[in-house]
Motif scaffolding. Structure first.
Motif: not given
Lengths: 274, 136
Positions: A29, A34-36, A171, A222, B6, B8, B21, B23, B33-34
């Motif tokens: 969105p 982001a990772p997936y 991170i 970050t 993730n 949001l 995010h 997870q 996770l930012p």
């Protein structure tokens, strides 16, 4: 950019039926990436495959493999992420037996953005994109040219901005200890900001990143205080290369110096000071 | 089938509006996770945001309203709890006047919830004693 994206999508589509999932980036969105874990059950989701901004995907691999050690996975990784995965493997964080690496070579713009010294993969059999040369962060030369007191003043000033969010540790794909020295009051005092300077937090992290940091810059990215930590770690990496001839993530079967056990008499041959 | 995604969301800890995010592995919350390309937080978080997942399934988290009966907190229904609160607030207002009530709201609420609380203070209770934890 779009060419690399299409080639990557094709590469993933080819491998998708043979694995339990492929770790890559997905646009969510508001265009937030982001990772997936893409799976053969939902191939249509590959329409939302993304390349940038990069994410700490070696950690995603660890999260999934910890819960599913026998899973057959593929992961899209850039040069730094591949190095991160290799180091985590060397430190027994997971097995790579059932993991396929898909190397994504960074383009010039991405290299400039990260000031990356090695923006390409060397282990992945499957690769997407053309490798480009790495660059050297100009801040490295600047720090190297400083005198000892100037260096101390520079880092003290940088670390004084720290808000102790622990983001750089959280991170970092190479920060995976079960017990963290940074949570031990012996080293890092709690309830105090700004933290004492010179900061033990950052000294401990610098020591723990020795021969581990792969230069992915996630810590810097970050950091809400914009502390150029990666420069510090690159300078330590230079010393590790000189002293131990070790480059994190570069050679799969070379043991990291922290895991080496020297036989009697071997130390004298290392050329290190007694 | 392994599922990793993730989700949001906005950090619930203060009014800055940092994005993060959550997870989710196999429908379980496993970490934060930012969100790198988010305009507010630009991939950064403070220590609270980094731990925003910790309270969600924490054993100490209240999942039902509690009412103190004979000095002991006991589980109650929302109807019971809210009726009791309304009754006690009404009593205080009648006995000591509306200005004996103060309402302290929170940066963890949305704008709309904060609006409702000031409306409640002014229109229902009848006091201007409304403030916000971000002033602390």
């Amino acid at each position: 950019m779009s060419d690399r994206l299409s080639s990557l999508r094709e590469t993933i589509e080819k491998i998708l039926p043979d694995v339990d999932g492929v770790i890559a980036l997905r646009t969510g969105p508001g265009g937030i990436v982001a990772p997936y874990l893409f799976s053969k059950e939902h191939p249509g989701e590959l329409a939302e495959l993304a390349l940038w901004p990069k994410e700490p995907v070696p950690d995603t691999l660890k999260i999934i493999l910890r819960a599913h050690p026998d899973a057959k996975l593929a992961i899209v990784c850039r040069g730094c992420e591949e190095r991160g995965i290799v180091e985590m493997f060397k430190h027994a964080q997971f097995s790579l037996e059932n993991v396929t690496l898909i190397g994504l070579q960074c383009d010039q713009q991405e290299v400039e953005s990260c000031q990356c010294f090695k923006p390409f993969t060397v282990h992945a059999k499957l690769t997407v994109g053309q490798p480009v040369e790495g660059v050297r962060d100009p801040l490295m030369a600047k720090v190297m040219a400083m005198s000892q007191p100037e260096k101390l003043a520079f880092w003290k000033e940088e670390f004084s901005h720290c808000i102790k969010c622990y983001g750089c540790r959280n991170i970092c794909p190479q920060c995976f200890c079960n017990i963290c020295a940074l949570e031990d009051e012996k080293w890092v005092e709690t309830g105090r900001l700004p933290m004492p300077n010179p900061s033990m937090y950052h000294m401990v992290r610098a020591m723990h990143m020795t021969a581990k940091c792969v230069g992915c810059h996630e810590c810097e990215e970050t950091c809400p205080a914009d502390i150029p930590m990666a420069v510090q770690f690159r300078l330590i990496a230079r010393d590790v290369k000189e002293m131990f001839n070790y480059e994190p993530g570069a050679v799969m079967d070379q043991k990291p110096p922290q895991l080496l056990v020297l036989e009697e008499g071997e130390y004298e041959n290392t050329g290190l000071p007694h | 089938m392994i599922e990793y995604k993730n989700v949001l969301t906005t950090c619930p800890y203060c009014g800055t509006g940092c994005a993060l995010h959550l997870q989710v592995l196999d429908e379980k919350l496993v970490g934060v996770l930012p969100a790198k390309n988010h305009v507010v937080s630009e991939g950064g978080l403070c220590i609270k945001g980094w731990n925003a997942h910790a309270f969600v399934n924490h054993a100490d988290r209240l999942t039902k309203p509690l009412v103190r009966r004979n000095g002991k907190l006991e589980e109650a229904t929302w109807d019971e709890a809210l009726t009791l609160v309304a009754q006690k607030l009404g009593e205080v207002k009648t006995q000591s006047g509306p200005d004996s009530v103060a309402i302290l709201t929170s940066a963890k609420c949305t704008n709309e919830e904060n609006y409702l609380l000031q409306k409640f203070a002014r229109a229902v209770i009848g006091t201007n004693n409304i403030d916000h934890c971000a002033r602390l």
